[in-house]
Scaffold this motif. Structure first.
Motif, PDB file in Angstrom:
ATOM      1  N   CYS A 121      50.261  41.872  32.122  1.00 36.09           N
ATOM      2  CA  CYS A 121      50.153  43.018  33.012  1.00 36.09           C
ATOM      3  C   CYS A 121      49.911  44.293  32.223  1.00 36.09           C
ATOM      4  O   CYS A 121      49.908  44.322  30.997  1.00 36.09           O
ATOM      5  CB  CYS A 121      51.424  43.127  33.840  1.00 36.09           C
ATOM      6  SG  CYS A 121      52.898  43.439  32.859  1.00 36.09           S
ATOM      7  N   CYS A 122      49.752  45.392  32.984  1.00 33.03           N
ATOM      8  CA  CYS A 122      49.469  46.697  32.376  1.00 33.03           C
ATOM      9  C   CYS A 122      50.614  47.149  31.485  1.00 33.03           C
ATOM     10  O   CYS A 122      50.383  47.714  30.412  1.00 33.03           O
ATOM     11  CB  CYS A 122      49.210  47.709  33.486  1.00 33.03           C
ATOM     12  SG  CYS A 122      48.856  49.385  32.903  1.00 33.03           S
ATOM     13  N   CYS A 123      51.845  46.912  31.923  1.00 36.55           N
ATOM     14  CA  CYS A 123      53.012  47.329  31.122  1.00 36.55           C
ATOM     15  C   CYS A 123      53.016  46.608  29.779  1.00 36.55           C
ATOM     16  O   CYS A 123      53.342  47.205  28.744  1.00 36.55           O
ATOM     17  CB  CYS A 123      54.304  47.026  31.879  1.00 36.55           C
ATOM     18  SG  CYS A 123      54.524  48.020  33.370  1.00 36.55           S
ATOM     19  N   THR A 124      52.649  45.324  29.801  1.00 42.07           N
ATOM     20  CA  THR A 124      52.607  44.564  28.549  1.00 42.07           C
ATOM     21  C   THR A 124      51.561  45.131  27.606  1.00 42.07           C
ATOM     22  O   THR A 124      51.774  45.221  26.397  1.00 42.07           O
ATOM     23  CB  THR A 124      52.312  43.084  28.838  1.00 42.07           C
ATOM     24  OG1 THR A 124      53.294  42.578  29.738  1.00 42.07           O
ATOM     25  CG2 THR A 124      52.331  42.278  27.551  1.00 42.07           C
ATOM     26  N   LYS A 125      50.429  45.532  28.152  1.00 40.55           N
ATOM     27  CA  LYS A 125      49.375  46.120  27.321  1.00 40.55           C
ATOM     28  C   LYS A 125      49.816  47.439  26.712  1.00 40.55           C
ATOM     29  O   LYS A 125      49.503  47.745  25.555  1.00 40.55           O
ATOM     30  CB  LYS A 125      48.109  46.315  28.152  1.00 40.55           C
ATOM     31  CG  LYS A 125      47.437  45.013  28.568  1.00 40.55           C
ATOM     32  CD  LYS A 125      46.189  45.277  29.376  1.00 40.55           C
ATOM     33  CE  LYS A 125      45.521  43.955  29.774  1.00 40.55           C
ATOM     34  NZ  LYS A 125      44.303  44.185  30.593  1.00 40.55           N
ATOM     35  N   VAL A 126      50.553  48.231  27.483  1.00 47.06           N
ATOM     36  CA  VAL A 126      51.060  49.498  26.962  1.00 47.06           C
ATOM     37  C   VAL A 126      52.009  49.251  25.798  1.00 47.06           C
ATOM     38  O   VAL A 126      51.993  49.963  24.787  1.00 47.06           O
ATOM     39  CB  VAL A 126      51.773  50.300  28.078  1.00 47.06           C
ATOM     40  CG1 VAL A 126      52.514  51.498  27.494  1.00 47.06           C
ATOM     41  CG2 VAL A 126      50.772  50.762  29.126  1.00 47.06           C
ATOM     42  N   ILE A 127      52.829  48.223  25.917  1.00 43.41           N
ATOM     43  CA  ILE A 127      53.820  47.924  24.878  1.00 43.41           C
ATOM     44  C   ILE A 127      53.173  47.335  23.635  1.00 43.41           C
ATOM     45  O   ILE A 127      53.575  47.641  22.508  1.00 43.41           O
ATOM     46  CB  ILE A 127      54.893  46.969  25.440  1.00 43.41           C
ATOM     47  CG1 ILE A 127      55.720  47.697  26.510  1.00 43.41           C
ATOM     48  CG2 ILE A 127      55.797  46.445  24.335  1.00 43.41           C
ATOM     49  CD1 ILE A 127      56.677  46.808  27.256  1.00 43.41           C
ATOM     50  N   THR A 128      52.156  46.489  23.820  1.00 46.00           N
ATOM     51  CA  THR A 128      51.574  45.768  22.690  1.00 46.00           C
ATOM     52  C   THR A 128      50.390  46.474  22.050  1.00 46.00           C
ATOM     53  O   THR A 128      49.988  46.115  20.940  1.00 46.00           O
ATOM     54  CB  THR A 128      51.127  44.366  23.135  1.00 46.00           C
ATOM     55  OG1 THR A 128      50.177  44.489  24.211  1.00 46.00           O
ATOM     56  CG2 THR A 128      52.326  43.551  23.593  1.00 46.00           C
TER      57      THR A 128
ATOM     58  N   ARG B 166      49.531  58.088  16.093  1.00 44.79           N
ATOM     59  CA  ARG B 166      50.393  56.975  16.472  1.00 44.79           C
ATOM     60  C   ARG B 166      51.122  57.281  17.779  1.00 44.79           C
ATOM     61  O   ARG B 166      51.866  58.261  17.876  1.00 44.79           O
ATOM     62  CB  ARG B 166      51.422  56.706  15.385  1.00 44.79           C
ATOM     63  CG  ARG B 166      50.959  55.782  14.284  1.00 44.79           C
ATOM     64  CD  ARG B 166      50.970  54.355  14.755  1.00 44.79           C
ATOM     65  NE  ARG B 166      50.647  53.433  13.671  1.00 44.79           N
ATOM     66  CZ  ARG B 166      50.408  52.152  13.853  1.00 44.79           C
ATOM     67  NH1 ARG B 166      50.462  51.646  15.060  1.00 44.79           N
ATOM     68  NH2 ARG B 166      50.117  51.380  12.825  1.00 44.79           N
ATOM     69  N   SER B 167      50.952  56.431  18.785  1.00 42.15           N
ATOM     70  CA  SER B 167      51.700  56.617  20.028  1.00 42.15           C
ATOM     71  C   SER B 167      53.188  56.400  19.799  1.00 42.15           C
ATOM     72  O   SER B 167      54.026  56.997  20.493  1.00 42.15           O
ATOM     73  CB  SER B 167      51.180  55.658  21.102  1.00 42.15           C
ATOM     74  OG  SER B 167      51.193  54.327  20.632  1.00 42.15           O
ATOM     75  N   ASP B 168      53.544  55.556  18.812  1.00 42.36           N
ATOM     76  CA  ASP B 168      54.959  55.347  18.499  1.00 42.36           C
ATOM     77  C   ASP B 168      55.614  56.638  18.040  1.00 42.36           C
ATOM     78  O   ASP B 168      56.786  56.895  18.362  1.00 42.36           O
ATOM     79  CB  ASP B 168      55.111  54.281  17.415  1.00 42.36           C
ATOM     80  CG  ASP B 168      54.624  52.923  17.862  1.00 42.36           C
ATOM     81  OD1 ASP B 168      55.149  52.414  18.865  1.00 42.36           O
ATOM     82  OD2 ASP B 168      53.705  52.385  17.218  1.00 42.36           O
TER      83      ASP B 168
ATOM     84  N   SER C 234      62.564  56.126  24.601  1.00 41.50           N
ATOM     85  CA  SER C 234      63.224  55.351  23.547  1.00 41.50           C
ATOM     86  C   SER C 234      63.194  53.854  23.849  1.00 41.50           C
ATOM     87  O   SER C 234      63.073  53.029  22.936  1.00 41.50           O
ATOM     88  CB  SER C 234      64.666  55.831  23.367  1.00 41.50           C
ATOM     89  OG  SER C 234      65.452  55.543  24.515  1.00 41.50           O
ATOM     90  N   VAL C 235      63.303  53.496  25.131  1.00 43.13           N
ATOM     91  CA  VAL C 235      63.236  52.082  25.510  1.00 43.13           C
ATOM     92  C   VAL C 235      61.840  51.520  25.232  1.00 43.13           C
ATOM     93  O   VAL C 235      61.690  50.417  24.686  1.00 43.13           O
ATOM     94  CB  VAL C 235      63.607  51.903  27.000  1.00 43.13           C
ATOM     95  CG1 VAL C 235      63.327  50.467  27.453  1.00 43.13           C
ATOM     96  CG2 VAL C 235      65.075  52.241  27.228  1.00 43.13           C
ATOM     97  N   VAL C 236      60.799  52.293  25.589  1.00 43.98           N
ATOM     98  CA  VAL C 236      59.429  51.846  25.310  1.00 43.98           C
ATOM     99  C   VAL C 236      59.203  51.741  23.800  1.00 43.98           C
ATOM    100  O   VAL C 236      58.572  50.796  23.312  1.00 43.98           O
ATOM    101  CB  VAL C 236      58.410  52.819  25.945  1.00 43.98           C
ATOM    102  CG1 VAL C 236      56.982  52.434  25.562  1.00 43.98           C
ATOM    103  CG2 VAL C 236      58.556  52.827  27.460  1.00 43.98           C
ATOM    104  N   LEU C 237      59.735  52.705  23.048  1.00 43.89           N
ATOM    105  CA  LEU C 237      59.611  52.656  21.595  1.00 43.89           C
ATOM    106  C   LEU C 237      60.277  51.401  21.042  1.00 43.89           C
ATOM    107  O   LEU C 237      59.731  50.732  20.141  1.00 43.89           O
ATOM    108  CB  LEU C 237      60.241  53.907  20.976  1.00 43.89           C
ATOM    109  CG  LEU C 237      60.246  53.975  19.443  1.00 43.89           C
ATOM    110  CD1 LEU C 237      58.821  54.062  18.908  1.00 43.89           C
ATOM    111  CD2 LEU C 237      61.082  55.160  18.962  1.00 43.89           C
ATOM    112  N   PHE C 238      61.440  51.063  21.558  1.00 42.09           N
ATOM    113  CA  PHE C 238      62.132  49.847  21.116  1.00 42.09           C
ATOM    114  C   PHE C 238      61.303  48.605  21.417  1.00 42.09           C
ATOM    115  O   PHE C 238      61.143  47.719  20.557  1.00 42.09           O
ATOM    116  CB  PHE C 238      63.496  49.755  21.812  1.00 42.09           C
ATOM    117  CG  PHE C 238      64.106  48.387  21.775  1.00 42.09           C
ATOM    118  CD1 PHE C 238      64.478  47.809  20.575  1.00 42.09           C
ATOM    119  CD2 PHE C 238      64.309  47.671  22.946  1.00 42.09           C
ATOM    120  CE1 PHE C 238      65.040  46.541  20.533  1.00 42.09           C
ATOM    121  CE2 PHE C 238      64.867  46.412  22.919  1.00 42.09           C
ATOM    122  CZ  PHE C 238      65.236  45.845  21.707  1.00 42.09           C
ATOM    123  N   LEU C 239      60.736  48.524  22.619  1.00 45.69           N
ATOM    124  CA  LEU C 239      59.939  47.363  22.980  1.00 45.69           C
ATOM    125  C   LEU C 239      58.687  47.244  22.116  1.00 45.69           C
ATOM    126  O   LEU C 239      58.239  46.140  21.805  1.00 45.69           O
ATOM    127  CB  LEU C 239      59.545  47.444  24.464  1.00 45.69           C
ATOM    128  CG  LEU C 239      60.702  47.344  25.472  1.00 45.69           C
ATOM    129  CD1 LEU C 239      60.195  47.558  26.883  1.00 45.69           C
ATOM    130  CD2 LEU C 239      61.424  46.003  25.357  1.00 45.69           C
TER     131      LEU C 239
END
Length: 570
Positions: free
Chosen positions: A326-333, A352-354, A544-549
């Motif tokens: 899904c889109c969320c997975t693409k954002v994370i990866t 860097r988005s991170d 911070s949660v997105v950064l962790f993922l």
């Protein structure tokens, strides 16, 4: 043997410097008095707090100074800047002299800059003398920076508990005296010698003992934080806090005595078995090698290329295969970090988005806690708790101290519980969100104390963990520049959040004793501010949660490499 004891003397001196140079944390104790003397508005008072934080923008100047001057010169330059910055403010607040607002602003800026220079000196001392345990040395010494306000409050109660301008005088003089006390250990730094594995393990045990002493310091300051009307009792309490700071001086003597015993007596016997082991020896050997630039880059790359492919588990493979989802997975990866410790020059860092997720998490988390502490005097005054201001400042300081100590927890428990440091960052942001909505829902003293403690705990953890996170995500060799880029969010946040709070405050204010001075009383003074800050902290928590993922896979690979290396070397 003497070199080892001198190394610990330097660490104790660094603890003293940090313990008495966190002078920006007691701003709220005298801010109301300063506002009244200058006859300024809440917005103008906020600009003075911003000026102190703005000194961090020029923190790079201390590193530049170290390129041309010896360490002790930079130390005393910091002490003189603080002496002038706070000393002139003390002369103004006691009506000895009268200065225009802009000069007071510059004094606050100079005082804030002195704190950055002190911090740089302490960082350099820790890195030079504890290369194999620098993370433990940094987390321990930085922790004591959060306890400064509590120590100054005890000194204030012991000397003259009715004169808040005394804080400015102490801020000007005490760091200067501490700099003189720390001069001899700094001038007698031992030559850098590589430690054997048992030496690194022994140092780690020493750090554990020092952390136990640090916890005792924090508990002592927390239990005896309340203001006492008995000056004699206050002086005894202050003397006890100084004694606890002097206690680590026993360590160099213990180190010297232990070495003498091993060299002269223990060598005559053969004793088998080991004592307490904080970290595995093989892991420490690998860590010591990774401290150097070549091993950090080449050794780690070798492990990534040759080992990780062989140790991927089925769970990880399935995780990788599910990336195209899904889109969320693409954002994370998308554009994830491949490995920890990869060097990021400025141009790459800003792409860097991170980094920006990290920046937002810090901006909407730790910085809010710092601005809250700057406004603590007005918050207590608006709720009719002016007499509790010093107690609240001590409470914030003590829990900030505990938060900073807790930032070292991942390094101590990693053998049993391994969790990405960015995950710990997300957990640390949660108390700030809870505290701000608690403060918005209740104006009681209990809620104020609980909220202050939670915010102090949260922001303390973030401040102390930030250097390690920056080093891990964006490279240890670039951490000086990259971390200074990160903390530009502090003066920006201080300006934005403080200005927002000042506007809400003044919209509910009434005229004070002077034409331009306004005072606000009641819950409405900060109600909207707490709600806004709470919503912003939710954004920081989400970032911070997105950064962790996004980074947990890099942390997992690093941990696998560490375990694999331990197996290879065993």
């Amino acid at each position: 043997m003497a070199g080892q004891s001198r190394k610990w003397m330097i660490l104790v001196a660094t603890i003293w410097i940090q313990a008495f140079t966190g002078t920006n944390f007691d701003f709220s104790t005298y801010s109301s008095n300063l506002k009244s003397v200058l006859g300024i508005s809440q917005v103008q008072l906020n600009y003075l707090a911003v000026a102190s934080d703005l000194g961090k923008v020029f923190g790079w100047s201390s590193g530049l100074a170290l390129l041309y001057f010896p360490l002790w010169t930079v130390l005393f330059a910091a002490a003189i800047m603080g002496f002038v910055g706070y000393g002139v403010q003390w002369l103004v607040i006691t009506n000895v002299i009268s200065l225009p607002y802009i000069l007071v602003f510059l004094c606050c800026l100079l005082a804030g800059l002195s704190i950055c220079w002190f911090n740089t000196v302490c960082f350099v001392l820790c890195i030079r003398n504890f290369p194999a345990n620098r993370s433990l040395a940094l987390s321990l010494t930085v922790s004591f920076n959060g306890v400064s306000a509590a120590l100054y409050t005890l000194a204030y109660n012991a000397i003259n508990p009715v004169s808040t301008e005394l804080y400015l005088l102490l801020n000007a003089l005490v760091p200067l005296f501490v700099s003189f006390a720390a001069l001899i250990p700094i001038l007698r730094q031992p030559p850098l010698e590589p430690l054997p594995p048992d030496g690194v393990r022994r140092d780690s045990l020493m750090f554990l003992l020092l952390n136990i002493l640090a916890v005792l310091n924090g508990v002592y300051l927390l239990l005896f934080r309340s203001k006492t009307s008995d000056v004699t009792s206050a002086r005894l309490l202050f003397g006890g806090s100084i004694l606890l700071l002097i206690l680590p001086l026993c360590l160099p003597g213990l180190v010297y005595a232990r070495n003498w015993y091993l060299h002269n007596i223990h060598s005559s016997f053969r004793l088998e078995g080991s004592g307490f082991i904080l970290v595995d020896v093989d892991e420490l050997e690998m860590h010591k090698g990774m401290v150097t630039r070549e091993a950090s880059l080449e050794g780690y790359q070798l492990l990534n290329d040759d080992v990780v492919r062989a140790v991927n588990t089925p769970d990880q493979k399935s995780f990788i295969e599910d990336d195209d989802g899904c889109c969320c997975t693409k954002v994370i990866t998308r554009n994830q970090l491949g490995m920890l410790g990869e060097e990021h020059p400025l141009s790459l860092l800003l792409c860097r988005s991170d980094f920006w997720l990290y920046y937002i998490a810090y901006f909407c988390g730790g910085t809010i806690g710092l601005v809250y502490s700057n406004n603590l005097g007005q918050i207590a005054q608006s709720l009719g708790q002016s007499s509790e201001t010093t107690t609240l400042v001590t409470l914030y300081s003590s829990f900030s101290f505990f938060g900073r100590l807790l930032s070292a927890t991942p390094d101590y428990i990693r053998a049993k519980v391994y969790f990405a440091r960015t995950g710990w960052l997300a957990v640390a942001l949660l108390p700030t969100t809870i505290a701000l909505f608690l403060l918005a829902s209740s104006g009681s003293l209990a809620a104020l104390q609980a909220g202050t403690a939670l915010i102090g705990l949260s922001s303390g953890f973030i401040f102390a963990a930030a250097v390690s996170i920056t080093s891990e995500l964006f490279g240890p060799n670039s951490v000086g520049v990259n971390h200074n880029i990160l903390i530009t969010n502090i003066p920006i946040g201080s300006l934005v959040y403080g200005f927002l709070a000042a506007l809400v405050y003044e919209s509910h204010s009434v005229a004070g004793s002077k034409a331009e001075s306004v005072i606000c009383m009641g819950r409405d003074c900060y109600l909207q501010t707490f709600l806004w800050w709470g919503c912003l902290s939710v954004i920081g928590l989400a970032s911070s949660v997105v950064l962790f993922l996004r980074t947990r896979r890099a942390y997992q690979r690093f941990e696998q490499d560490r375990i694999t290396s331990s197996m290879l070397y065993s």
